[in-house]
Design an enzyme around this catalytic site. Structure first.
Site, short mmCIF file in Angstrom:
data_model
loop_
_atom_site.label_atom_id
_atom_site.label_comp_id
_atom_site.label_asym_id
_atom_site.label_seq_id
_atom_site.Cartn_x
_atom_site.Cartn_y
_atom_site.Cartn_z
N PRO A 25 0.83 -1.21 0.00
CA PRO A 25 0.00 0.00 0.00
C PRO A 25 0.86 1.26 0.00
O PRO A 25 1.80 1.36 0.79
CB PRO A 25 -0.78 -0.11 1.31
CG PRO A 25 0.01 -1.04 2.18
CD PRO A 25 0.71 -1.98 1.24
N THR A 27 0.45 5.57 -0.33
CA THR A 27 -0.24 6.83 -0.51
C THR A 27 0.42 7.60 -1.64
O THR A 27 1.65 7.76 -1.65
CB THR A 27 -0.15 7.62 0.81
OG1 THR A 27 -0.93 6.93 1.77
CG2 THR A 27 -0.62 9.05 0.66
N GLN A 102 -6.84 -0.66 1.32
CA GLN A 102 -6.36 -0.46 2.69
C GLN A 102 -7.24 0.57 3.40
O GLN A 102 -7.39 1.70 2.94
CB GLN A 102 -4.90 0.02 2.68
CG GLN A 102 -4.31 -0.08 4.09
CD GLN A 102 -2.91 0.47 4.21
OE1 GLN A 102 -2.63 1.57 3.73
NE2 GLN A 102 -2.03 -0.27 4.85
N HIS A 177 -5.43 -1.04 8.24
CA HIS A 177 -4.11 -0.40 8.40
C HIS A 177 -3.84 -0.17 9.89
O HIS A 177 -4.06 0.91 10.42
CB HIS A 177 -4.10 0.92 7.63
CG HIS A 177 -2.73 1.54 7.51
ND1 HIS A 177 -1.61 1.01 8.12
CD2 HIS A 177 -2.30 2.66 6.85
CE1 HIS A 177 -0.57 1.78 7.83
NE2 HIS A 177 -0.96 2.78 7.07
N ASN A 180 2.33 1.42 11.32
CA ASN A 180 3.02 2.68 11.01
C ASN A 180 2.63 3.90 11.84
O ASN A 180 2.66 5.03 11.35
CB ASN A 180 2.86 3.00 9.51
CG ASN A 180 3.51 1.94 8.65
OD1 ASN A 180 4.15 1.01 9.18
ND2 ASN A 180 3.39 2.03 7.35
N TYR A 182 -0.24 4.90 13.04
CA TYR A 182 -1.57 5.49 12.89
C TYR A 182 -2.51 4.99 14.00
O TYR A 182 -2.06 4.39 14.98
CB TYR A 182 -2.10 5.24 11.47
CG TYR A 182 -1.23 5.95 10.46
CD1 TYR A 182 -1.13 7.34 10.48
CD2 TYR A 182 -0.48 5.26 9.52
CE1 TYR A 182 -0.29 8.02 9.58
CE2 TYR A 182 0.35 5.93 8.62
CZ TYR A 182 0.44 7.30 8.67
OH TYR A 182 1.27 7.97 7.80
N ASN A 236 10.84 5.60 16.62
CA ASN A 236 11.27 6.96 16.22
C ASN A 236 10.85 7.32 14.81
O ASN A 236 11.53 8.08 14.14
CB ASN A 236 12.79 7.13 16.36
CG ASN A 236 13.16 7.44 17.79
OD1 ASN A 236 12.31 7.88 18.57
ND2 ASN A 236 14.39 7.15 18.16
N GLY A 322 7.18 -2.05 -2.07
CA GLY A 322 6.65 -0.70 -2.13
C GLY A 322 7.29 0.10 -3.24
O GLY A 322 6.84 0.09 -4.39
#
Ligand SMILES: Cc1cc2nc3c(=O)[nH]c(=O)nc-3n(C[C@H](O)[C@H](O)[C@H](O)COP(=O)(O)O)c2cc1C
Length: 369
Positions: A25, A27, A102, A177, A180, A182, A236, A322
């Site tokens: 996936p 963006t 996603q 999702h 990451n 979120y 981080n 990716g």
């Protein structure tokens, strides 16, 4: 059987794919119209060009207006968006491809500009101190609003509604999702989730929101068509910090997913060097493979060689690529013919229009089937 493990078909319990190469996936911020509708001319062509992948997972699509954190990302909550996606799934299917969408909620990685002046939602009011792209350029994230139980219930419903829309739009499945940094990841982590109700504190409580969403989504789409994505050693990046509870929390979640009959679990190897972090796992596929009995997809930093090796070693069933997919629409055919790969241009990752999007040429004519 191909000499390359990546090119062999995959017949899993719930997934049958023509090869083991998945488009990860990504963006791409090209839904730059008022209602954030994906279009046939842009997203339709882009995904169709990549239909020789065993599976495509679309860019994150917001499940509601409250789920947004970036400009020009497509949604899956309005009628017009569903109509837009229908044309895209058709194009991919007409080329013999498979496509999951996603489902995305950014949580605190957002700005009030996206929410009519209201604060972004998060498990707890803790600022990620990130910058997000708004229509007025980069802005600092504010301290988010702690979600009330009613916000939580509404969000569960938004995911359910989005999954229902995904079925209507013709997707082969949905990927939650939960990765990451979120919204779900913010619930999983003790540094971002300080709640004292049923959604915070113990491991089970921190995972509750995700499982509530999963249970709601499976009411509208069969479990076999649901995937979920996790990035256990994310540190981080996107405002996340690991602690001693991080890996045990992901172990709990991934083991518990054995109780569900999912399409797959999609994991990422660490995005950064975590070898100096005592409670990080440096080899995600190796660590989690024995814990999960279903289909395991692995991502992050894979090449043709490493992808073949991870499958041969039995540490994963599928590999998602990716950035290589940004610049190599015919990645499968290039692997098949051991051809050189094109470099991606980072400057056009998120810019509008066809440049750096649908203009990367295919160098092969054959369609891998
Ligand atoms: C331009 C870009 C956009 C991305 N957007 C998403 C996204 O919407 N959802 C997601 O789960 N990961 C997203 N990612 C992460 C990728 O899925 C993948 O994990 C990452 O690129 C590492 O894999 P790679 O080394 O094969 O590129 C994005 C990555 C890039 C480069």
């Amino acid at each position: 059987m191909s000499k390359q493990a990546l090119l062999n078909p995959f017949s899993g319990k719930n997934l049958n794919l023509k090869n083991r190469i998945v488009m990860a996936p990504m963006t791409r911020s090209r839904a730059n119209n008022e209602e954030n509708v994906p279009t046939e001319e842009l997203q339709g062509i882009y995904y169709e060009q990549r239909a020789s992948a065993g599976l495509i997972i679309t860019e994150g699509a917001q499940v509601s207006p409250r789920a947004v954190g970036y400009i020009n990302t497509p949604g899956i909550h309005t009628k017009a968006q569903v109509e837009g996606w229908k044309k895209i799934t058709k194009r991919v299917h007409d080329k013999g491809g498979k496509i999951f969408i996603q489902l995305w909620h950014v949580g605190r990685v957002s700005h009030s500009d996206f929410h009519n002046g209201e604060l972004p939602l998060a498990p707890s009011p803790i600022n990620p101190h990130e910058e997000v792209y708004t229509s007025e350029g980069l802005k600092k994230t504010p301290t988010p609003k702690e979600m009330t139980l009613s916000d939580i219930n509404e969000t569960i419903n938004d995911f359910k509604n989005a999954a229902k829309n995904a079925v209507e739009a013709g997707f082969d499945g949905v990927e939650i999702h939960s990765s990451n940094g979120y919204l779900f990841h913010q619930f999983f982590s003790g540094t971002t989730n300080k709640r004292t109700d049923n959604y915070g504190g113990s491991t089970e409580n921190k995972a509750r929101f995700f499982f509530d969403v999963l249970d709601a989504v499976k009411e509208v789409i069969p479990e076999e068509k649901i995937g979920a994505r996790f990035n256990p050693s994310l540190n981080n990046v996107f405002g996340m910090t690991m602690d001693e509870q991080t890996i045990p929390t992901f172990e709990y979640i991934i083991k518990r997913l054995n109780d569900y009959n999912l399409a797959y679990v999609h994991l990422s190897e660490p995005f950064t060097d975590v070898s100096n972090i005592p409670y990080a796992v440096t080899e995600i596929a190796k660590h989690f493979r024995p814990l999960y009995h279903g289909t395991l997809m692995i991502n992050a930093g894979f090449t043709q060689e490493k992808g073949n090796a991870v499958i041969e070693a039995g540490d994963a069933d599928l590999v998602s690529f990716g950035k290589l997919y940004i610049s190599n629409p015919d990645l499968v055919e290039r692997f098949e013919n051991n051809m050189p790969l094109a470099d991606w241009n980072q400057d056009t990752f998120y810019t509008p229009g066809t440049e750096g999007y649908t203009d990367y040429p295919k160098v092969t004519n054959t369609q891998y089937v």
